[in-house]
Design a protein around this motif. Structure first.
Motif, mmCIF file in Angstrom:
data_model
loop_
_atom_site.group_PDB
_atom_site.id
_atom_site.type_symbol
_atom_site.label_atom_id
_atom_site.label_comp_id
_atom_site.label_asym_id
_atom_site.label_seq_id
_atom_site.Cartn_x
_atom_site.Cartn_y
_atom_site.Cartn_z
ATOM 1 N N THR A 1 51.096 -17.352 58.775
ATOM 2 C CA THR A 1 51.713 -18.801 58.610
ATOM 3 C C THR A 1 53.198 -18.017 58.002
ATOM 4 O O THR A 1 54.431 -18.405 58.838
ATOM 5 C CB THR A 1 51.199 -19.725 57.740
ATOM 6 N N PHE A 2 52.834 -17.372 57.619
ATOM 7 C CA PHE A 2 54.411 -16.386 56.583
ATOM 8 C C PHE A 2 55.278 -15.840 57.949
ATOM 9 O O PHE A 2 56.345 -16.240 57.936
ATOM 10 C CB PHE A 2 53.763 -15.427 55.209
ATOM 11 N N TYR A 3 54.124 -14.886 58.078
ATOM 12 C CA TYR A 3 55.392 -14.233 59.429
ATOM 13 C C TYR A 3 55.677 -14.687 60.388
ATOM 14 O O TYR A 3 56.942 -14.897 61.219
ATOM 15 C CB TYR A 3 53.891 -13.238 60.304
ATOM 16 N N MET B 1 31.082 -16.362 51.256
ATOM 17 C CA MET B 1 32.486 -16.982 50.609
ATOM 18 C C MET B 1 33.572 -15.362 50.907
ATOM 19 O O MET B 1 34.308 -16.537 50.903
ATOM 20 C CB MET B 1 31.881 -16.955 48.912
ATOM 21 N N LEU B 2 32.725 -14.183 51.456
ATOM 22 C CA LEU B 2 34.037 -13.546 51.949
ATOM 23 C C LEU B 2 34.372 -13.940 52.884
ATOM 24 O O LEU B 2 36.109 -13.299 52.781
ATOM 25 C CB LEU B 2 33.109 -12.223 51.308
ATOM 26 N N GLU B 3 34.031 -14.474 53.888
ATOM 27 C CA GLU B 3 34.131 -14.461 55.054
ATOM 28 C C GLU B 3 36.013 -15.671 54.928
ATOM 29 O O GLU B 3 36.673 -15.863 55.909
ATOM 30 C CB GLU B 3 33.182 -15.543 55.934
ATOM 31 N N ILE B 4 34.870 -17.062 54.166
ATOM 32 C CA ILE B 4 36.240 -18.042 53.470
ATOM 33 C C ILE B 4 37.258 -17.362 53.009
ATOM 34 O O ILE B 4 38.610 -17.612 53.792
ATOM 35 C CB ILE B 4 35.912 -19.096 53.074
ATOM 36 N N GLN B 5 37.456 -16.371 52.682
ATOM 37 C CA GLN B 5 38.194 -15.829 51.844
ATOM 38 C C GLN B 5 38.996 -15.639 53.116
ATOM 39 O O GLN B 5 40.771 -15.648 52.607
ATOM 40 C CB GLN B 5 38.284 -15.205 50.524
ATOM 41 N N THR B 6 38.511 -14.308 53.372
ATOM 42 C CA THR B 6 39.247 -13.360 54.449
ATOM 43 C C THR B 6 40.197 -14.619 55.391
ATOM 44 O O THR B 6 41.305 -14.672 55.710
ATOM 45 C CB THR B 6 38.796 -12.784 55.259
ATOM 46 N N ILE B 7 39.539 -15.792 55.816
ATOM 47 C CA ILE B 7 40.182 -16.032 56.881
ATOM 48 C C ILE B 7 41.563 -16.926 56.438
ATOM 49 O O ILE B 7 42.480 -17.596 56.938
ATOM 50 C CB ILE B 7 39.243 -17.382 57.495
ATOM 51 N N GLU C 1 43.314 -15.615 53.392
ATOM 52 C CA GLU C 1 44.235 -15.109 53.578
ATOM 53 C C GLU C 1 44.880 -14.189 55.090
ATOM 54 O O GLU C 1 45.856 -14.155 55.107
ATOM 55 C CB GLU C 1 43.430 -13.609 53.384
ATOM 56 N N ARG C 2 44.381 -14.575 56.149
ATOM 57 C CA ARG C 2 44.678 -13.985 57.417
ATOM 58 C C ARG C 2 45.627 -15.263 58.109
ATOM 59 O O ARG C 2 46.912 -14.999 58.547
ATOM 60 C CB ARG C 2 43.796 -13.618 58.468
ATOM 61 N N GLU D 1 41.824 -18.330 63.181
ATOM 62 C CA GLU D 1 41.874 -17.334 62.926
ATOM 63 C C GLU D 1 40.206 -17.273 62.544
ATOM 64 O O GLU D 1 39.204 -15.897 62.696
ATOM 65 C CB GLU D 1 42.429 -16.938 61.317
ATOM 66 N N ARG D 2 39.648 -18.138 62.507
ATOM 67 C CA ARG D 2 37.760 -18.018 61.832
ATOM 68 C C ARG D 2 37.221 -17.878 63.242
ATOM 69 O O ARG D 2 36.641 -17.164 63.462
ATOM 70 C CB ARG D 2 37.796 -19.461 62.046
#
Length: 91
Positions: free
Chosen positions: A15-17, A1-7, A9-10, A44-45
């Motif tokens: 996208t924002f930048y 689950m943490l990996e999905i969250q990190t992907i 967020e990154r 990102e993955r």
């Protein structure tokens, strides 16, 4: 689950930048919606090494303990769609 969250967020940061490359993002509620594309998520993955590889020894230790101490919650999937055992060490 943490990996999905990190992907996610990154991908959101990327996208924002890309939306505001010159660091002049509008302030407050005038920001446009942030739409993350599947392509960005997949890119990102590729940048993240899975936990099963990074912590292979810990994952294998948990599997060994489970094999010795735990009972299966269901019968083994013997169908053609079953995922076979994955050898993380590549033997």
């Amino acid at each position: 689950m943490l990996e999905i969250q990190t992907i996610v967020e990154r991908a959101a940061a990327t996208t924002f930048y890309q939306m505001f490359p010159d660091e002049n993002a509008p302030i407050g509620s005038s920001l446009p919606p942030l739409e993350i594309s599947p392509k960005t998520l997949l890119e990102e993955r590729k940048q993240i090494k899975p936990l099963a590889i990074r912590e292979a020894d810990r994952v294998e230790s948990m599997r060994n303990k489970a094999d010795l101490q735990a009972l299966p919650s269901s019968s083994a999937d013997e169908s053609v769609f079953a995922i076979s055992n994955v050898d993380i060490y590549g033997d």
